[in-house]
Design an enzyme around this catalytic site. Structure first.
Site, mmCIF file in Angstrom:
data_model
loop_
_atom_site.group_PDB
_atom_site.id
_atom_site.type_symbol
_atom_site.label_atom_id
_atom_site.label_comp_id
_atom_site.label_asym_id
_atom_site.label_seq_id
_atom_site.Cartn_x
_atom_site.Cartn_y
_atom_site.Cartn_z
ATOM 1 N N LYS A 129 -21.695 106.782 20.276
ATOM 2 C CA LYS A 129 -20.918 105.802 19.502
ATOM 3 C C LYS A 129 -20.971 104.486 20.262
ATOM 4 O O LYS A 129 -20.714 104.454 21.466
ATOM 5 C CB LYS A 129 -19.488 106.311 19.356
ATOM 6 C CG LYS A 129 -18.442 105.262 19.040
ATOM 7 C CD LYS A 129 -17.142 105.952 18.629
ATOM 8 C CE LYS A 129 -15.917 105.253 19.172
ATOM 9 N NZ LYS A 129 -14.679 105.973 18.821
ATOM 10 N N GLU B 195 -16.887 103.612 11.962
ATOM 11 C CA GLU B 195 -15.479 103.941 12.193
ATOM 12 C C GLU B 195 -14.603 102.701 12.041
ATOM 13 O O GLU B 195 -14.889 101.658 12.638
ATOM 14 C CB GLU B 195 -15.352 104.532 13.610
ATOM 15 C CG GLU B 195 -13.958 105.015 13.983
ATOM 16 C CD GLU B 195 -13.922 105.637 15.383
ATOM 17 O OE1 GLU B 195 -15.004 105.957 15.947
ATOM 18 O OE2 GLU B 195 -12.823 105.781 15.932
ATOM 19 N N ASP C 252 -9.846 105.874 11.726
ATOM 20 C CA ASP C 252 -9.166 106.145 12.990
ATOM 21 C C ASP C 252 -7.762 105.536 12.870
ATOM 22 O O ASP C 252 -6.804 106.214 12.458
ATOM 23 C CB ASP C 252 -9.991 105.532 14.140
ATOM 24 C CG ASP C 252 -9.321 105.567 15.506
ATOM 25 O OD1 ASP C 252 -8.142 105.922 15.598
ATOM 26 O OD2 ASP C 252 -9.980 105.216 16.523
ATOM 27 N N ASP D 113 -18.225 101.801 15.949
ATOM 28 C CA ASP D 113 -16.757 101.741 15.793
ATOM 29 C C ASP D 113 -16.325 100.279 15.900
ATOM 30 O O ASP D 113 -16.525 99.631 16.929
ATOM 31 C CB ASP D 113 -16.083 102.574 16.890
ATOM 32 C CG ASP D 113 -14.559 102.629 16.749
ATOM 33 O OD1 ASP D 113 -14.009 102.019 15.808
ATOM 34 O OD2 ASP D 113 -13.920 103.295 17.596
ATOM 35 N N LYS E 227 -19.499 100.490 20.295
ATOM 36 C CA LYS E 227 -18.468 99.616 19.749
ATOM 37 C C LYS E 227 -19.148 98.397 19.145
ATOM 38 O O LYS E 227 -20.101 97.858 19.733
ATOM 39 C CB LYS E 227 -17.514 99.179 20.870
ATOM 40 C CG LYS E 227 -16.664 100.331 21.416
ATOM 41 C CD LYS E 227 -15.613 100.761 20.401
ATOM 42 C CE LYS E 227 -14.610 101.712 21.023
ATOM 43 N NZ LYS E 227 -13.566 102.107 20.069
ATOM 44 N N GLY F 139 -10.837 109.717 21.451
ATOM 45 C CA GLY F 139 -10.385 109.605 22.840
ATOM 46 C C GLY F 139 -9.656 108.294 23.049
ATOM 47 O O GLY F 139 -9.842 107.341 22.287
ATOM 48 N N SER G 216 -18.379 107.404 23.764
ATOM 49 C CA SER G 216 -18.066 106.104 23.186
ATOM 50 C C SER G 216 -18.457 105.058 24.229
ATOM 51 O O SER G 216 -17.944 105.084 25.350
ATOM 52 C CB SER G 216 -16.570 106.039 22.884
ATOM 53 O OG SER G 216 -16.217 104.738 22.458
ATOM 54 N N LYS H 278 -6.664 111.773 16.648
ATOM 55 C CA LYS H 278 -6.184 111.523 18.017
ATOM 56 C C LYS H 278 -4.765 112.060 18.115
ATOM 57 O O LYS H 278 -3.915 111.726 17.273
ATOM 58 C CB LYS H 278 -6.188 110.031 18.339
ATOM 59 C CG LYS H 278 -7.586 109.443 18.501
ATOM 60 C CD LYS H 278 -7.542 107.961 18.803
ATOM 61 C CE LYS H 278 -8.954 107.415 18.973
ATOM 62 N NZ LYS H 278 -8.960 105.938 18.956
HETATM 63 O O1 OSB Z 1 -11.159 103.391 18.774
HETATM 64 O O2 OSB Z 1 -11.784 105.268 19.507
HETATM 65 C C1 OSB Z 1 -11.291 104.154 19.713
HETATM 66 C C2 OSB Z 1 -10.677 103.665 23.464
HETATM 67 C C3 OSB Z 1 -9.483 102.978 23.437
HETATM 68 C C4 OSB Z 1 -8.912 102.662 22.228
HETATM 69 C C5 OSB Z 1 -9.542 103.024 21.035
HETATM 70 C C6 OSB Z 1 -10.731 103.735 21.050
HETATM 71 C C7 OSB Z 1 -11.320 104.024 22.289
HETATM 72 C C8 OSB Z 1 -12.606 104.702 22.435
HETATM 73 C C9 OSB Z 1 -12.851 105.399 23.735
HETATM 74 O O3 OSB Z 1 -13.496 104.641 21.622
HETATM 75 C C10 OSB Z 1 -12.932 106.862 23.601
HETATM 76 C C11 OSB Z 1 -12.928 107.517 24.960
HETATM 77 O O4 OSB Z 1 -13.993 107.589 25.564
HETATM 78 O O5 OSB Z 1 -11.856 107.949 25.413
HETATM 79 MG MG MG Z 2 -11.891 104.261 17.014
#
Ligand code: OSB
Ligand code: MG
Length: 368
Positions: free
Chosen positions: A160, A212, A237, A187, A162, A289, A134, A261
């Protein structure tokens, strides 16, 4: 097993790089760890709540309060199986990340007592899991392209990025032009409303694996409306907190993929239940994550052994986050983008207790 002692700690850990999402940026993490002991062995779990109430309403501080005053008193001195934990805390509404910190520690302890790896105790069959990354919002598109290049070369199987209003369609277009073949997804962390459907219709042109959580963090209804208008699969999510949520979301067509998660759903037992509902409906899942330390990461790896985790997760190498992780060995990803399950008992990684002690800013111990 007998819950003889529970220790809760707050650690300060600095990420090697700030991580930016549509709701903000973070670098200095407050990591809350749970250590539970039967008097002989110890299991560890991590609270994945963030520094502020932005991903969800939980924070490291609300988790501490709810654990200290409600969750821990419900189980200390009791005889229980990890899978029964939910029955002891049923009266506590929400606060799944707080609950999951202790629940996952109990699973680790139970696997330690049985002398088997947690992933096997949970019924997992994937001895190697597929990894994605991510990548947070970057200061420029060039920086994003460079990061993607690094991660693709490191072997990661899915990228992924953001997205947020103003950092979306143009970014996706340029990433796709530079990397025509990669498995790519976006995402949004709830940054859009249904009136932005046009953005997601345009995204249909770029062959994304999924988008996402585009809409509100509690919504399913509008996601179902959006899914009808676009071809790209929606992955939920934030909106999914239980197997019941998953059943409803799938039932109304709000998503075609679910990100699981541990913190968001309250631990391994509910994560398995979400997994099973999705499997029964032909909906693939992957492990999300929350910028975890090695302890939360090890639990994510163990969970990802379940058969329906058929898409690469946001479970990546320790070194992407920390100069030095608190587990030994750190989580490592092979050049082909996979993590091998470990044969050691419990979470399979040992906790560097000296380092944990150095990073700790407060501790509280509860004894039966
Ligand atoms: O939406 O998946 C998410 C990190 C913090 C809060 C929300 C998210 C995320 C990530 C990071 O996308 C995922 C990771 O590398 O741990
Ligand atoms: Mg997410």
């Amino acid at each position: 097993m007998f819950v003889k002692q529970i220790e809760i700690r707050e650690l300060r850990m600095r990420l090697t790089h700030p991580f930016e999402t549509s709701f903000g940026s973070t670098q200095d993490r407050h990591v809350v760890l749970l250590r539970v002991s039967d008097g002989t062995l110890a299991g560890y779990g991590e609270v994945t709540a963030a520094e502020g109430p932005f991903y969800s309403y939980e924070t490291w501080e609300t988790a501490w309060h709810v654990l200290r005053d409600y969750v821990i008193p419900s189980v200390i001195g009791r005889e229980l199986h990890a899978k029964a934990f939910g029955d002891f805390v049923r009266g506590i509404r929400g606060h799944n990340m707080a609950k999951a910190g202790l629940e996952t520690a109990l699973w680790d302890l139970e696997a330690q007592i049985q002398g088997i790896p947690l992933w096997k105790m949970l019924g997992g069959t994937r001895s190697q899991i597929d990894c994605g990354v991510s990548i947070g919002i970057q200061p420029s598109i060039d920086k994003l392209l460079a990061k993607i290049d690094t991660e693709v070369k490191a072997g990661y199987r899915r990228i992924k990025i953001k997205i947020k209003p103003g950092w979306d369609i143009d970014v996706v277009r340029q990433v796709r032009a530079a990397f025509p073949k990669i498995d790519l997804m976006g995402d949004a962390n709830s940054a859009y409303t249904l009136s932005d459907a046009g953005v997601f219709k345009q995204m249909d042109d770029y062959n994304l694996m999924m988008v996402e959580q585009p809409l509100h963090y509690e919504d399913m209804i509008d996601h179902a409306k959006l899914q009808k208008q676009i071809e790209t699969p929606i992955c939920l999510d934030e909106s999914i907190h239980s197997a019941d949520d998953a059943r409803k979301a799938i039932g109304i067509g709000a998503c075609r993929i679910i990100n699981i998660k541990l913190g968001r759903v309250g631990g391994h037992r509910e994560a398995l239940a979400v997994h099973d509902v999705c499997r029964d409906h032909g909906v693939p899942v992957w492990c999300g994550g929350m910028l975890e330390s090695g302890i939360g990461r090890a639990h994510n790896v163990a969970l990802s052994a379940q058969v329906n985790f058929s898409l690469p997760g946001d479970v990546s190498a320790s070194r992407r986050y920390w100069a030095e992780d608190i587990i030994d060995p750190p989580v490592d990803v092979s050049p082909s983008g996979q993590i091998n399950q470990r044969e050691e008992r419990g979470i399979g990684y040992s906790v560097k207790e000296d380092l944990v002690e150095r990073l700790t800013v407060r501790t509280q111990v509860f004894s039966a």
